[in-house]
Design a protein around this motif. Structure first.
Motif, short mmCIF file in Angstrom:
data_model
loop_
_atom_site.label_atom_id
_atom_site.label_comp_id
_atom_site.label_asym_id
_atom_site.label_seq_id
_atom_site.Cartn_x
_atom_site.Cartn_y
_atom_site.Cartn_z
N ASP A 1 0.83 -1.22 0.00
CA ASP A 1 0.00 0.00 0.00
C ASP A 1 0.86 1.26 0.00
N GLY B 1 0.41 5.14 -1.70
CA GLY B 1 -1.03 4.95 -1.70
C GLY B 1 -1.70 6.12 -1.01
N ILE C 1 -0.85 1.34 -4.73
CA ILE C 1 -2.31 1.20 -4.71
C ILE C 1 -2.90 2.58 -5.00
N TYR D 1 -8.64 3.49 -2.00
CA TYR D 1 -9.22 2.53 -1.06
C TYR D 1 -10.73 2.40 -1.25
N HIS E 1 0.03 -3.28 -6.78
CA HIS E 1 -0.72 -3.92 -5.70
C HIS E 1 -2.20 -4.04 -6.07
N HIS F 1 -8.11 -2.16 -2.83
CA HIS F 1 -7.60 -3.28 -2.04
C HIS F 1 -8.53 -4.49 -2.08
N PRO G 1 -3.66 -8.02 -3.21
CA PRO G 1 -4.17 -7.49 -1.94
C PRO G 1 -4.54 -8.61 -0.97
N HIS H 1 3.35 -2.52 6.34
CA HIS H 1 2.44 -1.52 5.79
C HIS H 1 2.74 -0.18 6.47
#
Length: 613
Positions: A273, A276, A322, A325, A359, A363, A414, A496
């Motif tokens: 992530d 991101g 990424i 979200y 990624h 997610h 993910p 992360h």
């Protein structure tokens, strides 16, 4: 009279302010990063190469198993998977079938491995087997035996003086030797296991490598010479899983005065992530520690600390991009417009010598069947295959628009969840992807969980699993890391940015604690694994290619070893466990890992090692 007022004293502060502002602007906004050249290259597809035999010659080992015992079958899998990695050629035999013991001891085998509890299935034949060991054979008990009449007949030959009839549970494990790099005299809580061992005492001549850490010091792994041969015994019913393979590897290597096997030699750190979206608002623990909101924490605390680790410990991060979200699972997919933070973090990571991989657009794992993801994870499923493919293509387009000089060789699914359908089409949708990195440890509860081996798949994708996770390495992950270090000489670790924000992942601890725990792990790794190579995911994939294709043949005696390698391209790596002292090497380099374990870097298809007289 005219007054002349000079403002030259203002010039120096203004110049300093301008230089600082320019430096900040360069770092955070406008200059393209420097892309580091990889240390290796991807090999040509297998079909274009000559595939030699990976394991040459007749089988050296016979693995005996019990097909009616579930634990025995699990043990068989762990043993054979380990021997495959070590390039040991073997036969397997179900002890429930009719047999003549002379077929075991008269076929040129050097090693017999017993993977089951009930030695009564060997009955009186066990005496012939122990005599074979005494005459120069080698035998590994990869799981603790039950107390039976057959065990009673041979226990003294295994180096056991006495034993109790009750099993003992092991609460904490002590590494009593340097068998595992970096673990000598360290203890690990075994709360993640349900281990039972025989309560016993050994001869002084037995060499104990693992024991319980309590006052009983129950031996868990030892070797014992009998006549001209050797027994290695694992006194545990625990080592039945993938993360225990290092124990089997180390135990098997003890059977010989010198044993050599191939490894990957790679240390990789993944940041999922990242770049991101940065969560908005504040976090209670972060604000208590630093008085900052989440964005300020990421920019001014977390990332500077991560950069500091990279510089001090040589880490080559792989960041996994990424875009959003949101949980959209059908097009059209909204492109992220606010990209300054993506560019800042991504460029900064690339300037450190790292790389970026893919990624997800979001997610949501690439799955269309709701039965493949447990409901408690809270993920929706994609509306169609086409929707999944479009989302990945949109992510790739987003990535190359921000980082046009970066090649996206790596994909990380993910939550390490990836349907078999999506796994099949990813190389077609994004041909640039050469590496998929998910998880080493299996999670059977999730149908679409993507667990991997370190290998090159038939479609050319290189499987590079992540082995451990988190800034604070748990006892279970420390056990797994130690096992993987001795088996493959690999560290594969993911974190992360928001681990500190997640109460479950952070265990309620703040960044100061997590940062210090992460550094303690890095200090341990640096000490435990001399010569391990810090790599990005794609470089790790290149190393896995060479390892997976490598064939190894060795010829060792007390004077030295000759290592012959097939499918050798430009380099290869091996570990050598030996009771002897290396003096010289030709065709490669040698690095002491422990006083009995050496890392060999092969620079030629033939490597010669001389031992001290």
């Amino acid at each position: 009279m005219k007054n002349n007022v000079s403002f030259s004293w203002l010039f120096l502060p203004i110049l300093i302010l301008a230089l600082v502002s320019a430096a900040i602007f360069i770092e955070r906004a406008g200059i393209s990063p420097t892309i580091r050249e990889p240390s290796l290259n991807f090999l040509k597809p297998k079909e274009d190469e000559t595939n030699g035999e990976l394991i040459e010659g007749e089988p050296k080992s016979l693995v005996l198993y019990d097909s009616v015992d579930d634990d025995g079958l699990r043990q068989l899998t762990v043993v054979t998977d380990t021997l495959d990695s070590m390039r040991v050629r073997y036969d397997i035999f179900d002890i429930n079938e009719a047999y003549d013991v002379n077929d075991f001891i008269g076929n040129g085998y050097e090693v017999i491995v017993i993977t089951f509890y009930n030695l009564d299935k060997l009955n009186q034949q066990i005496l012939d087997l122990t005599q074979w060991v005494e005459n120069g054979g080698r035998m590994l008990f990869s799981i603790r035996p039950e107390i039976t009449s057959t065990f009673t007949a041979i226990y003294r030959k295994l180096g056991i003086i006495s034993y109790g009839y009750d099993f003992t549970s092991i609460a904490e494990i002590l590494y009593t030797s340097d068998l595992f790099p970096g673990m000598k005299m360290r203890t690990l809580e075994s709360g993640f296991v349900e281990d039972t061992s025989l309560a016993l005492q050994l001869e002084d001549e037995a060499h104990v490598h693992l024991s319980s850490a309590d006052r009983n010091a129950t031996p868990i792994l030892w070797d014992y010479d009998l006549g001209d041969g050797r027994f290695v015994v694992i006194n545990s019913d625990q080592f039945l899983d993938k993360y225990d393979r290092g124990v089997i590897c180390a135990a098997y290597s003890l059977l010989y005065d010198t044993f050599i096997y191939p490894v990957i030699n790679s240390s990789m750190v993944f940041i999922d992530d990242f770049p991101g979206p940065i969560p908005e608002g504040s976090n209670e623990i972060v604000y208590q520690e630093f008085g900052k909101d989440i964005e300020e924490f990421y920019i001014n605390i977390w990332w500077p600390d991560m950069k500091d680790f990279a510089r001090r410990y040589g880490l080559e991060y792989t960041g996994l991009l990424i875009e959003t979200y949101n949980e959209k699972v059908a097009p059209p997919f909204i492109e992220e417009k606010s990209v300054e933070r993506y560019e800042y973090f991504g460029d900064s990571l690339l300037d450190l010598g790292g790389e970026l991989g893919l990624h997800g657009y979001n997610h949501v794992p690439l799955v269309t069947n709701i039965d493949e993801i447990p409901a408690e994870l809270g993920y929706p499923v994609w509306s169609s295959t086409e929707a999944m493919q479009t989302s990945i293509q949109d992510l790739y387009t987003f990535g190359i628009s921000l980082f046009p000089e970066q090649e996206f060789f790596t994909y990380v699914p993910p939550s390490n969840i990836l349907s078999s359908e999506a796994r099949a089409w990813i190389p077609e949708i994004i041909p640039e992807v050469r590496v998929i990195a998910a998880q080493y440890i299996e999670y059977p509860a999730i149908a679409a969980f993507y667990d991997q081996e370190f290998e090159e798949a038939s479609d050319g994708i290189i499987e590079v699993p992540r082995v451990i996770s988190g800034y604070a390495v748990s006892p279970f992950y420390q056990w797994t890391a130690a096992n993987e270090l001795v088996l493959h000489y690999v560290n594969s670790h993911f974190v992360h940015p928001d681990d500190v924000l997640d109460e479950e992942r952070s265990k309620g601890q703040g960044w100061v604690y997590l940062r210090d725990q992460f550094e303690q792990y890095l200090i341990w790794l640096e000490s435990a694994a001399p010569g391990i190579r810090n790599m990005t995911a794609s470089e790790g994939g290149m190393a896995v290619q060479r390892f997976d294709r490598l064939g190894v043949s060795t010829d060792c005696d007390n004077a030295g070893c000759i290592i012959s390698l097939s499918n050798f391209y430009d380099e290869a790596w091996l570990l050598m466990r030996t009771k002897l002292a290396p003096a010289t090497i030709r065709g490669g380099t040698i690095t002491e890992v422990t006083p009995s374990l050496y890392l060999i870097g092969a620079q030629d298809a033939r490597v010669e090692i001389d031992f001290e007289e």
